[in-house]
Design a protein around this motif. Sequence first.
Motif: not given
Length: 160
Positions: A26-33
């Motif tokens: 899976r490729r996901v985008l997440v906040p660095a926080t």
Amino acid sequence: MARKQQPSTILQLKISLAHISPPIWRRVLVPATFTLADLHNLIQSSFDWADYHLHLFNVNGIEFGEPSDDDFYEVQDESKVRLDQIVSNEKFKFRYTYDFGDDWEHTILVEKLLPVDPAVSYPVCIKGKRATPPEDVGGPWGYADFLETIADPKSEEYDE
């Protein structure tokens, strides 16, 4: 009341199941926080796991999870560690293991560091390949047997 810290960076992560071919990822985008606990919940959702087994992150040899008085050894509290505290750069890798019996090992690769897009609601899964193996199928090796069995309706184990 404390304000939730707004992220300045988004991490593009590729989360791949180890020891499986062809790959499941899976490729996901997440906040660095995001905390490791947040990431655990996202992995559970993205891979359609049921979250009824233990799990652990391994980052540069340091183990993070949900601390318990029943632990055989001490783990760092995953809810207190944000990704921006451990991710050093693009191409950084770490590991997530789910279900110590089946030993579903995931490799997490930081593919990109991106600016926040105000039009996107994070976290988000943007791509993936192949369905997740069922829970309690016996890990990568049991999964190979499972795939062989369901491909053969004449197998003695097919109905099971």
